[in-house]
Design a protein around this motif. Structure first.
Motif, PDB file in Angstrom:
ATOM      1  N   ILE A 149      69.120  53.955  57.008  1.00  0.00           N
ATOM      2  CA  ILE A 149      70.468  54.141  56.477  1.00  0.00           C
ATOM      3  C   ILE A 149      71.175  52.801  56.649  1.00  0.00           C
ATOM      4  CG2 ILE A 149      72.647  55.404  56.739  1.00  0.00           C
ATOM      5  CD1 ILE A 149      71.044  57.602  58.152  1.00  0.00           C
ATOM      6  N   PRO A 150      71.915  52.336  55.624  1.00  0.00           N
ATOM      7  CA  PRO A 150      72.513  50.996  55.727  1.00  0.00           C
ATOM      8  C   PRO A 150      73.473  50.823  56.904  1.00  0.00           C
ATOM      9  CG  PRO A 150      72.687  51.849  53.490  1.00  0.00           C
ATOM     10  CD  PRO A 150      72.175  52.959  54.318  1.00  0.00           C
ATOM     11  N   LYS A 205      72.058  73.186  57.218  1.00  0.00           N
ATOM     12  CA  LYS A 205      70.976  72.554  56.465  1.00  0.00           C
ATOM     13  C   LYS A 205      69.580  72.840  56.999  1.00  0.00           C
ATOM     14  CE  LYS A 205      71.446  71.003  53.317  1.00  0.00           C
ATOM     15  NZ  LYS A 205      71.655  71.935  52.141  1.00  0.00           N
ATOM     16  N   ARG A 258      68.733  62.063  58.204  1.00  0.00           N
ATOM     17  CA  ARG A 258      69.151  61.040  57.254  1.00  0.00           C
ATOM     18  C   ARG A 258      69.901  61.686  56.082  1.00  0.00           C
ATOM     19  NH1 ARG A 258      66.231  58.687  52.946  1.00  0.00           N
ATOM     20  NH2 ARG A 258      66.684  56.476  52.706  1.00  0.00           N
ATOM     21  N   PHE A 259      69.460  62.861  55.683  1.00  0.00           N
ATOM     22  CA  PHE A 259      70.070  63.609  54.584  1.00  0.00           C
ATOM     23  C   PHE A 259      71.558  63.845  54.863  1.00  0.00           C
ATOM     24  CE2 PHE A 259      71.258  67.327  52.184  1.00  0.00           C
ATOM     25  CZ  PHE A 259      70.436  67.376  51.064  1.00  0.00           C
ATOM     26  N   ILE A 260      71.865  64.424  56.021  1.00  0.00           N
ATOM     27  CA  ILE A 260      73.254  64.789  56.326  1.00  0.00           C
ATOM     28  C   ILE A 260      74.105  63.544  56.600  1.00  0.00           C
ATOM     29  CG2 ILE A 260      74.770  66.032  57.918  1.00  0.00           C
ATOM     30  CD1 ILE A 260      72.578  68.065  58.362  1.00  0.00           C
ATOM     31  N   SER A 318      73.707  60.400  55.653  1.00  0.00           N
ATOM     32  CA  SER A 318      73.984  59.598  54.449  1.00  0.00           C
ATOM     33  C   SER A 318      75.024  60.297  53.567  1.00  0.00           C
ATOM     34  CB  SER A 318      72.699  59.349  53.656  1.00  0.00           C
ATOM     35  OG  SER A 318      72.186  60.567  53.129  1.00  0.00           O
ATOM     36  N   GLY A 319      74.967  61.626  53.520  1.00  0.00           N
ATOM     37  CA  GLY A 319      75.919  62.378  52.705  1.00  0.00           C
ATOM     38  C   GLY A 319      77.337  62.228  53.213  1.00  0.00           C
ATOM     39  N   PHE A 320      77.504  62.367  54.513  1.00  0.00           N
ATOM     40  CA  PHE A 320      78.856  62.222  55.073  1.00  0.00           C
ATOM     41  C   PHE A 320      79.336  60.778  54.971  1.00  0.00           C
ATOM     42  CE2 PHE A 320      78.293  66.468  56.872  1.00  0.00           C
ATOM     43  CZ  PHE A 320      79.557  66.981  56.665  1.00  0.00           C
ATOM     44  N   SER A 333      78.566  58.833  52.490  1.00  0.00           N
ATOM     45  CA  SER A 333      78.971  58.658  51.089  1.00  0.00           C
ATOM     46  C   SER A 333      80.379  59.213  50.864  1.00  0.00           C
ATOM     47  CB  SER A 333      77.957  59.318  50.140  1.00  0.00           C
ATOM     48  OG  SER A 333      78.147  60.718  50.078  1.00  0.00           O
ATOM     49  N   PHE A 334      80.736  60.185  51.663  1.00  0.00           N
ATOM     50  CA  PHE A 334      82.072  60.772  51.606  1.00  0.00           C
ATOM     51  C   PHE A 334      83.104  59.942  52.372  1.00  0.00           C
ATOM     52  CE2 PHE A 334      81.055  64.903  49.839  1.00  0.00           C
ATOM     53  CZ  PHE A 334      82.292  65.300  49.344  1.00  0.00           C
ATOM     54  N   TYR A 381      69.750  65.598  45.543  1.00  0.00           N
ATOM     55  CA  TYR A 381      70.361  64.628  46.467  1.00  0.00           C
ATOM     56  C   TYR A 381      69.288  63.803  47.170  1.00  0.00           C
ATOM     57  CZ  TYR A 381      72.992  62.441  50.142  1.00  0.00           C
ATOM     58  OH  TYR A 381      73.532  61.502  50.962  1.00  0.00           O
ATOM     59  N   GLU A 382      68.233  64.451  47.625  1.00  0.00           N
ATOM     60  CA  GLU A 382      67.142  63.735  48.309  1.00  0.00           C
ATOM     61  C   GLU A 382      66.591  62.634  47.402  1.00  0.00           C
ATOM     62  OE1 GLU A 382      65.969  63.747  51.409  1.00  0.00           O
ATOM     63  OE2 GLU A 382      64.285  62.413  50.944  1.00  0.00           O
ATOM     64  N   ILE A 387      68.356  59.310  47.697  1.00  0.00           N
ATOM     65  CA  ILE A 387      68.263  58.534  48.956  1.00  0.00           C
ATOM     66  C   ILE A 387      66.810  58.338  49.369  1.00  0.00           C
ATOM     67  CG2 ILE A 387      70.510  59.283  49.830  1.00  0.00           C
ATOM     68  CD1 ILE A 387      68.892  61.230  51.713  1.00  0.00           C
ATOM     69  N   PHE A 443      68.817  53.470  47.124  1.00  0.00           N
ATOM     70  CA  PHE A 443      69.601  54.341  47.993  1.00  0.00           C
ATOM     71  C   PHE A 443      71.001  54.486  47.399  1.00  0.00           C
ATOM     72  CE2 PHE A 443      72.246  55.029  51.811  1.00  0.00           C
ATOM     73  CZ  PHE A 443      71.528  56.034  52.452  1.00  0.00           C
ATOM     74  N   PRO A 492      73.383  57.418  47.553  1.00  0.00           N
ATOM     75  CA  PRO A 492      73.901  58.758  47.866  1.00  0.00           C
ATOM     76  C   PRO A 492      75.242  58.980  47.165  1.00  0.00           C
ATOM     77  CG  PRO A 492      74.195  57.297  49.745  1.00  0.00           C
ATOM     78  CD  PRO A 492      73.404  56.528  48.731  1.00  0.00           C
ATOM     79  N   PRO A 539      78.632  61.330  46.677  1.00  0.00           N
ATOM     80  CA  PRO A 539      79.397  62.453  47.252  1.00  0.00           C
ATOM     81  C   PRO A 539      79.455  63.643  46.305  1.00  0.00           C
ATOM     82  CG  PRO A 539      80.824  60.535  46.840  1.00  0.00           C
ATOM     83  CD  PRO A 539      79.417  60.096  46.591  1.00  0.00           C
ATOM     84  N   PHE A 590      76.193  65.371  46.868  1.00  0.00           N
ATOM     85  CA  PHE A 590      76.087  65.863  48.251  1.00  0.00           C
ATOM     86  C   PHE A 590      76.927  67.121  48.484  1.00  0.00           C
ATOM     87  CE2 PHE A 590      77.430  65.746  52.800  1.00  0.00           C
ATOM     88  CZ  PHE A 590      76.179  65.949  53.367  1.00  0.00           C
TER      89      PHE A 590
END
Lengths: 377, 202
Positions: free
Chosen positions: A43-44, A106, A179-181, A183-185, A187-188, B93-94, B97, B103, B105, B107, B110
């Motif tokens: 993750i960056p 999740k 990583r899924f969760i 990265s999602g948060f 992005s938000f 979504y997967e 990323i 990459f 992602p 929102p 998501f």
């Protein structure tokens, strides 16, 4: 009168194994929030979170008879939490009058990153494996109501007891901060790079957290000292799928459904969601103020554990029960200066608690909100 | 419990109150056609994930015969179940990323990685302030679902509910069976497991 009486509980987090160990840790002001490397997970950005070291549970798994292979970390943590909660209760989890309700946002979603998730990405299949480990024959229900799942699951549990469908309900929940969760948060732009500051003027986001927690309810006459899940309600904002209502509509309505015009003088505190995002805390302050709870002490545990998602509603409820028993309101770690428009009775330090009941409050994506009233007999 | 309407939506067709509706398309296109012909005033539909698209169109058809159509209320719940949770959107979504190199992602993608976003979408559309709940089961299981519905009616506020199964594995793979259930109601059909299965098998 028979009610939903709490039989047992358990919390597993980086701060300890067992509800008491966790309670003592937060009472001492310890936090599990640490900076974690983004690079380690591809993750960056780095992120501040509360993460369970899976290796630290190995010995506990062994003691509980949980096989090392064949189950995912998500499943093993729930199994361990249930196993520890069941210990000494005399409850037979293989009875068809016992229901498992799983609370997770999740589940095993991290397996989507692997080549063959082997069906384990299906929450129901994963839940079935957890229930089957205990020999339970009843189809388990996985509550998937975002961040309110832990309360939603307890509300369903109380109702399944009241209708007489089951004698005992085992509610267990958790999430893995994959990583899924994360990265999602990210992005938000919902994550803070530092330990979160709930309700504070400088709050800038939440911290993801990992925990597994369990609470077991049976339908019986409460005895002195027993905890009763009195009443819960779920209400929707009917406003936005990811942003809370500006009037705290659903949260206010859930609070009113639970408290009505009843006397609030027995409330030791309201344990809020308090994620430390700008919008959540502001919304909760408005809902609490509209419900006439501005004077009642308010606290939250995200400064110790971050947002543990599927575990949050369960863990924060049982830690609050412990706090009422010990006569203490755990301080809102990370809070120093009021940063919400409707001022509340908040302290960063522990305070003495008076009263034998408390309200647990949660809100989540999908506009959902839940409130639940617990009382010690 | 009683019910006033039912809808069955699969990639091959739509059956509303036991009558097959005439549409030219199938799969994902069927939902779009149904939206254009029967709904049309909620462009947010096009931003929804596959699960919400299937569930939203189904709920709109289910409510189309309600007269007057209920709006802005707290006494109607939305109680839904399925098998895949939000996996249809989770997989999308997967994909955004999957690698470190690509990459991206989003929102907007998501946010739909939670099945209860659908219950939220239905609440927003109809201004339902009541209970919304989404649960996931290992398989279609009417006994467990009816238990859950009976339980939901224990909330004294709840008088009716949009209830049922909204399964969605991908854009073209959905299976919906919804009912508008009432705690009580004169002149309405009884709702129980047998009736649920009868409509399910249509």
């Amino acid at each position: 009168m028979k009610q939903a009486v709490k039989i047992s509980d358990n919390v597993i987090s980086p701060l300890g194994i067992g509800t008491s160990e966790n309670f003592l840790a937060i009472k001492d002001g310890k936090s599990a929030l640490r900076l974690h490397s983004g690079a380690e997970r591809d993750i960056p950005e780095d992120f501040c979170a509360s993460i369970i070291d899976e290796d630290s549970l190995k010995e506990e798994y062994l003691k509980a008879g949980i096989p090392e292979d064949g189950y995912t970390p998500f499943e093993k943590r729930l199994m361990l939490s249930v196993s520890l909660a069941l210990h000494g209760t005399g409850i037979d989890p293989s009875s068809d009058k016992v229901l498992f309700i799983i609370s997770s946002t999740k589940g095993n979603v991290d397996l989507l990153h692997t080549e063959d998730p082997a069906g384990r990405e299906y929450p129901g299949y994963s839940a079935k494996r957890v229930a089957s480990f205990f020999g339970n024959p009843v189809p388990p229900v996985t509550v998937s109501n975002a961040c309110i799942s832990g309360l939603s699951a307890q509300i369903n549990a109380v109702r399944e007891l009241e209708t007489g469908h089951f004698d005992t309900v085992i509610v267990t929940g958790g999430d893995i901060q994959s990583r899924f969760i994360v990265s999602g948060f990210q992005s938000f732009k919902a994550l803070s790079k530092e330990p979160c500051k709930p309700f504070d003027a400088k709050r800038d986001g939440l911290n993801p957290g990992e925990a597994a927690a369990t609470v077991i309810y049976s339908w019986k006459e409460p005895q002195k000292g027993d905890w009763v899940a009195v009443k819960g309600a779920i209400r929707n904002d009917a406003n936005h799928i990811s942003g809370p209502s500006r009037t705290g509509e659903g949260s206010f309505r859930a609070l009113m459904a639970v408290l009505g015009d009843a006397d609030r003088s027995d409330l030791a505190f309201v344990n809020v969601h308090g994620t430390a995002t700008l919008y959540n805390d502001e919304m909760e302050s408005i809902a609490l103020s509209r419900a006439g709870l501005s004077e009642v002490p308010v606290n939250g545990y995200k400064g110790y554990y971050g947002h543990t998602m599927g575990a949050a509603g369960i863990m924060e409820s049982v830690l609050s029960m412990k706090a009422v028993e010990e006569g203490v309101i755990i301080g809102m770690r990370g809070y120093s200066e009021c940063g919400v428009s409707a001022p509340l009775n908040i302290s960063a330090d522990n305070r003495p608690a008076s009263g034998t009941s408390f309200v647990k409050l949660l809100s989540g994506f999908g506009g959902c909100n839940a409130a639940m009233l617990f009382r010690k007999v | 419990m009683k019910y006033s309407s039912s809808v069955r939506v699969t990639p091959s067709g739509i059956v509303l109150n036991e009558k097959r509706l005439a549409f030219a398309s199938s799969g994902e296109d069927l939902l779009v056609e149904a939206y254009r012909k029967q709904i049309g005033d909620w462009p947010k539909f096009f931003k929804m994930d596959p699960l919400s698209k299937a569930g939203f169109v189904s709920s709109e058809l289910l409510l189309s015969s309600e007269e007057p159509r209920k709006h802005d209320c707290e006494d109607r719940a939305v109680i839904l179940y399925n098998r895949s949770g939000s996996l249809a959107d989770d997989r999308i979504y997967e994909g955004t990323i999957r690698s470190k190199e690509e990459f991206y992602p989003s929102p907007a993608v998501f946010v739909y990685t939670l099945p209860n976003i659908l219950t939220g979408e239905i609440a927003i559309r109809n201004k339902y302030y009541g209970e919304t709940s989404f649960s996931v089961l290992e398989e279609f299981d009417p006994t467990t679902m009816i238990h859950g519905l009976e339980s939901a009616f224990l909330d004294p506020m709840t008088a009716s509910a949009i209830f049922g199964w909204v399964e969605c594995g991908s854009e073209d793979d959905f299976d919906v069976c919804l009912f508008l259930v009432h705690k009580e109601g004169e002149g309405l059909k009884d709702f129980d497991e047998k009736e649920f299965l009868r409509i399910w098998k249509i």
